[in-house]
Design a protein around this motif. Structure first.
Motif, PDB file in Angstrom:
ATOM      1  N   LEU A  45       0.817  -1.209   0.000  1.00  0.00           N
ATOM      2  CA  LEU A  45       0.000   0.000   0.000  1.00  0.00           C
ATOM      3  C   LEU A  45       0.854   1.263   0.000  1.00  0.00           C
ATOM      4  O   LEU A  45       0.411   2.322  -0.456  1.00  0.00           O
ATOM      5  N   GLU A  46       2.097   1.149   0.509  1.00  0.00           N
ATOM      6  CA  GLU A  46       3.000   2.302   0.525  1.00  0.00           C
ATOM      7  C   GLU A  46       3.613   2.551  -0.849  1.00  0.00           C
ATOM      8  O   GLU A  46       3.797   3.697  -1.258  1.00  0.00           O
ATOM      9  N   GLU A  47       3.947   1.479  -1.581  1.00  0.00           N
ATOM     10  CA  GLU A  47       4.763   1.626  -2.778  1.00  0.00           C
ATOM     11  C   GLU A  47       3.974   1.561  -4.085  1.00  0.00           C
ATOM     12  O   GLU A  47       4.485   1.952  -5.132  1.00  0.00           O
ATOM     13  N   TYR A  48       2.749   1.034  -4.043  1.00  0.00           N
ATOM     14  CA  TYR A  48       1.960   0.895  -5.259  1.00  0.00           C
ATOM     15  C   TYR A  48       0.780   1.861  -5.236  1.00  0.00           C
ATOM     16  O   TYR A  48       0.242   2.182  -4.173  1.00  0.00           O
ATOM     17  N   SER A  49       0.351   2.267  -6.404  1.00  0.00           N
ATOM     18  CA  SER A  49      -0.807   3.142  -6.509  1.00  0.00           C
ATOM     19  C   SER A  49      -2.069   2.349  -6.188  1.00  0.00           C
ATOM     20  O   SER A  49      -2.095   1.119  -6.286  1.00  0.00           O
ATOM     21  N   GLU A  78      -2.880   0.031  -8.971  1.00  0.00           N
ATOM     22  CA  GLU A  78      -2.000  -1.146  -9.047  1.00  0.00           C
ATOM     23  C   GLU A  78      -2.336  -2.157  -7.969  1.00  0.00           C
ATOM     24  O   GLU A  78      -2.331  -3.379  -8.216  1.00  0.00           O
ATOM     25  N   VAL A  79      -2.643  -1.687  -6.775  1.00  0.00           N
ATOM     26  CA  VAL A  79      -3.025  -2.594  -5.697  1.00  0.00           C
ATOM     27  C   VAL A  79      -4.336  -3.290  -6.044  1.00  0.00           C
ATOM     28  O   VAL A  79      -4.469  -4.509  -5.855  1.00  0.00           O
ATOM     29  N   ARG A  93      -3.675  -6.064  -8.455  1.00  0.00           N
ATOM     30  CA  ARG A  93      -3.054  -7.225  -7.810  1.00  0.00           C
ATOM     31  C   ARG A  93      -4.075  -7.992  -6.971  1.00  0.00           C
ATOM     32  O   ARG A  93      -4.101  -9.233  -6.992  1.00  0.00           O
ATOM     33  N   VAL A  94      -4.920  -7.283  -6.243  1.00  0.00           N
ATOM     34  CA  VAL A  94      -5.948  -7.939  -5.433  1.00  0.00           C
ATOM     35  C   VAL A  94      -6.906  -8.724  -6.319  1.00  0.00           C
ATOM     36  O   VAL A  94      -7.263  -9.872  -6.031  1.00  0.00           O
ATOM     37  N   ALA A  95      -7.323  -8.133  -7.424  1.00  0.00           N
ATOM     38  CA  ALA A  95      -8.240  -8.816  -8.332  1.00  0.00           C
ATOM     39  C   ALA A  95      -7.615 -10.087  -8.891  1.00  0.00           C
ATOM     40  O   ALA A  95      -8.290 -11.123  -9.029  1.00  0.00           O
ATOM     41  N   ALA A  96      -6.331 -10.012  -9.204  1.00  0.00           N
ATOM     42  CA  ALA A  96      -5.643 -11.199  -9.732  1.00  0.00           C
ATOM     43  C   ALA A  96      -5.601 -12.310  -8.701  1.00  0.00           C
ATOM     44  O   ALA A  96      -5.775 -13.492  -9.037  1.00  0.00           O
ATOM     45  N   THR A 141      -0.369 -10.982  -1.528  1.00  0.00           N
ATOM     46  CA  THR A 141      -0.326 -10.317  -2.829  1.00  0.00           C
ATOM     47  C   THR A 141       1.023 -10.472  -3.531  1.00  0.00           C
ATOM     48  O   THR A 141       1.234  -9.891  -4.604  1.00  0.00           O
ATOM     49  N   ASN A 142       1.926 -11.265  -2.971  1.00  0.00           N
ATOM     50  CA  ASN A 142       3.219 -11.542  -3.601  1.00  0.00           C
ATOM     51  C   ASN A 142       3.457 -13.045  -3.579  1.00  0.00           C
ATOM     52  O   ASN A 142       4.201 -13.564  -2.739  1.00  0.00           O
ATOM     53  N   GLU A 143       2.804 -13.732  -4.517  1.00  0.00           N
ATOM     54  CA  GLU A 143       2.790 -15.188  -4.519  1.00  0.00           C
ATOM     55  C   GLU A 143       3.919 -15.808  -5.326  1.00  0.00           C
ATOM     56  O   GLU A 143       4.043 -17.035  -5.403  1.00  0.00           O
ATOM     57  N   VAL A 144       4.758 -14.980  -5.953  1.00  0.00           N
ATOM     58  CA  VAL A 144       5.903 -15.497  -6.711  1.00  0.00           C
ATOM     59  C   VAL A 144       7.183 -14.869  -6.178  1.00  0.00           C
ATOM     60  O   VAL A 144       7.176 -13.821  -5.520  1.00  0.00           O
ATOM     61  N   ASP A 145       8.283 -15.545  -6.475  1.00  0.00           N
ATOM     62  CA  ASP A 145       9.588 -15.074  -6.000  1.00  0.00           C
ATOM     63  C   ASP A 145      10.088 -13.960  -6.919  1.00  0.00           C
ATOM     64  O   ASP A 145       9.594 -13.767  -8.026  1.00  0.00           O
TER      65      ASP A 145
END
Length: 581
Positions: free
Chosen positions: A212-216, A219-220, A223-226, A257-261
């Motif tokens: 929430l700090e670094e993404y608009s 964009e958040v 990512r949530v929808a995905a 929200t960060n499911e990949v490396d």
């Protein structure tokens, strides 16, 4: 800061210095407590830092150690046995990292990866402690799990007064802390939010989501929808809730929200920082949770300086408050901090407990024995055999199972294969690989494999495990070798499955050391979800399971002459030094 207090615990008279203020180089002030014996003489100090709250750690003075499955076991009381530390002539310093508990500043994301480096703060704490009149200028660190990761982050900053570290049960590959083979593990939720036997972080209103700090906002939202489009995520109420309402769930929201490396996890990954560590490092880990053992071994291999690797016995969950391994820790620190010539560096660098044989094997590297990889093939009627199937696919059936979502059933379907009873001891040590030729009727699933040592009477113990989300099957060709596969788990490596296509999936079998005695069998189980209760899971906290598959999936495993589904296992061919204990 309050005036020093005196108390008695564990048979020791202890002086307590509460709420000491430690200034950081950017002006933020951290809060610590210091415990030491009576008298004014300076002593060496052991520093413990985490977001779990220093007051929670103080329960080690009054609470008897609890083992799972005790409901009083709290996974966050990990700073060590305060009375024992004091009795050994050290100052036990316990502090809150920035943004947590009584400390100032903001904490952004997991391990404050979006803010000031926790390693930098640890450097400042260590140097401040070393300058205090109650410290003799020699500092080590103490604590397991998160406290252990903090030790590596601190050591990589090279504070001049840090002499050595002793780390038990640390987490070093931050992606693998939460995603195993690409499958989400729920226990980090418990450690952060306070669930399933953990008190969680000592939250303040100064803890922020890095996302929430670094993404608009746009964009958040994307990512949530995905993530909500993933049926596994959409079927799990807590994940849906957190994705919609991240406030007060910031650290868990960032993980979901960060499911990949990738850079998100690698930026301050302790393994990436290992080359900067110069002080002596003792790494201790117990068998039973293969991903932590895997990361510990990877870190050991990457460290350039004096080091020890100590792999202990199953089960993996130590007591809380944590009291294990203190004898080894004080031998280590007495040598490196107090200058006691106790011979600890004359002993082999690697010590491994071999399950089954109940002996310790030592050597100069992992694994301490010479190994060769041999295949065990999946055969009809649940047989696991060294001999491959000779019949063609049109003459051999498949093994299969249908798994309905846990929203409609609590039954977990499991396939199993087993060897014949062994007629002589068979010792396995190292990593392994499971090659599965499988077909599914959806675009994704989980493959969860568990290896058991089954005794003649049916009693069994988990030996190791393997996890792979089907869409994460891509191998890193530059690192993968026989019996030692690696998956990048990066976004560009994720490939949806074509339903109905037979694909070879290669699972990484986490490192282990086990001897199968005569009469015992190796049993291999395959599922896409974990059984809710069994011999292993009953020893773990309630949240120590992986995200179930949220869609109905039919799985078919082929094991014919064209599709040689098999395990590739590390067989010991030479002995090292062994001693029963």
């Amino acid at each position: 800061m309050t005036s020093p207090e005196s108390l008695r615990a564990g048979g020791e008279d202890i002086v307590v210095r509460k709420d000491l203020s430690v200034p950081m180089r950017d002006g933020v002030v951290l809060a610590i407590d210091a415990y030491h014996g009576p008298g004014d003489e300076p002593r060496p100090a052991l520093v413990a830092l985490s977001p779990y709250g220093k007051e929670l750690q103080a329960l080690a003075l009054t609470m008897p150690p609890q083992r799972r499955p005790s409901p009083m076991w709290d996974g966050c009381i990990e700073a060590g046995d305060i009375a024992r530390v004091v009795a050994e002539g050290y100052v036990h310093v316990i502090g809150d990292v920035r943004g947590s508990g009584a400390s100032g500043g903001e904490h952004i994301g997991n391990y404050n990866a979006g803010g000031v480096s926790l390693g930098q703060d640890a450097y400042d704490v260590i140097e401040w402690v070393a300058a205090q009149p109650w410290c003799d200028g020699n500092v080590g660190m103490v604590g397991i799990s998160y406290f252990g990761s903090m030790q590596l982050l601190a050591a990589a900053e090279r504070p001049p007064h840090l002499k050595a570290v002793f780390i038990s049960g640390g987490h070093y590959d931050f992606y693998e802390t939460t995603y195993h083979g690409g499958i989400m593990w729920f226990m980090p939720r418990a450690a952060r939010e306070g669930r399933g036997g953990d008190s969680g972080w000592a939250f303040t209103d100064r803890m922020r989501s890095r996302m929430l700090e670094e993404y608009s906002p746009a964009e958040v939202a994307e990512r949530v929808a995905a993530r909500l489009a993933d049926p596994d995520v959409a079927a799990w109420p807590n994940l849906v809730h957190t994705l919609h309402y991240p406030a007060h769930h910031e650290a868990w929201f960032d993980i979901i929200t960060n499911e990949v490396d990738g850079p998100w996890y690698e930026e301050r990954n302790p393994i990436s920082l290992a080359a900067d560590v110069e002080v002596p490092v003792w790494l201790q880990i117990d068998q039973g949770r293969g991903w932590t053992l895997d990361g510990t071994i990877e870190l050991f291999d990457a460290l350039p300086g004096p080091k020890k690797l100590d792999i202990g016995p199953y089960p993996p969950m130590q007591s809380r408050p944590w009291i294990e391994e203190h004898d080894k820790m004080f031998r280590w620190y007495d040598y490196w901090i107090k200058g006691v010539d106790n011979g600890v560096m004359d002993e082999p660098a690697v010590t491994v407990h071999v399950e089954g044989a109940r002996e310790y094997v030592t050597g100069a590297q992992w694994p301490p024995r010479e190994i060769e990889y041999r295949s065990m093939f999946l055969r009809p009627r649940g047989v696991l055999s060294p001999d491959p199937e000779r019949m063609e696919s049109d003459a051999v059936g498949v093994d299969g199972f249908f798994q309905a979502p846990l929203t409609v059933t609590d039954a977990v379907e499991v396939l199993s294969w087993a060897t014949a009873p062994f007629t002589e001891p068979v010792e396995l040590m190292g990593t392994g690989a499971a090659h599965l030729f499988a077909e599914i009727d959806q675009d994704d699933t989980n493959f969860i494999m568990r290896l058991w040592d089954e005794a003649p009477g049916g009693k069994r113990q988990l030996i190791t495990s393997a996890y792979l989300k089907a869409s994460h099957r891509t191998l890193d060709a530059s690192r993968t070798t026989e019996g030692n596969p690696y998956h990048p788990h990066t976004r560009d490596s994720v490939l949806p499955v074509v339903p109905g296509e037979v694909i070879e999936y290669v699972l990484r079998i986490y490192p282990f050391a086990a001897a199968f005695l005569p009469g015992h069998r190796l049993v291999v189980e395959l599922s896409c979800n974990e059984p809710l209760v069994d011999e292993h899971n009953s020893l773990l906290p309630p949240d120590a399971f992986h995200l179930p598959v949220g869609r109905a999936v039919t799985h078919k495993v082929y094991r014919d002459a064209q599709h040689r589904s098999r395990l590739v296992l590390p067989h010991c061919v030479t002995g090292g030094d062994a001693a029963h204990r």
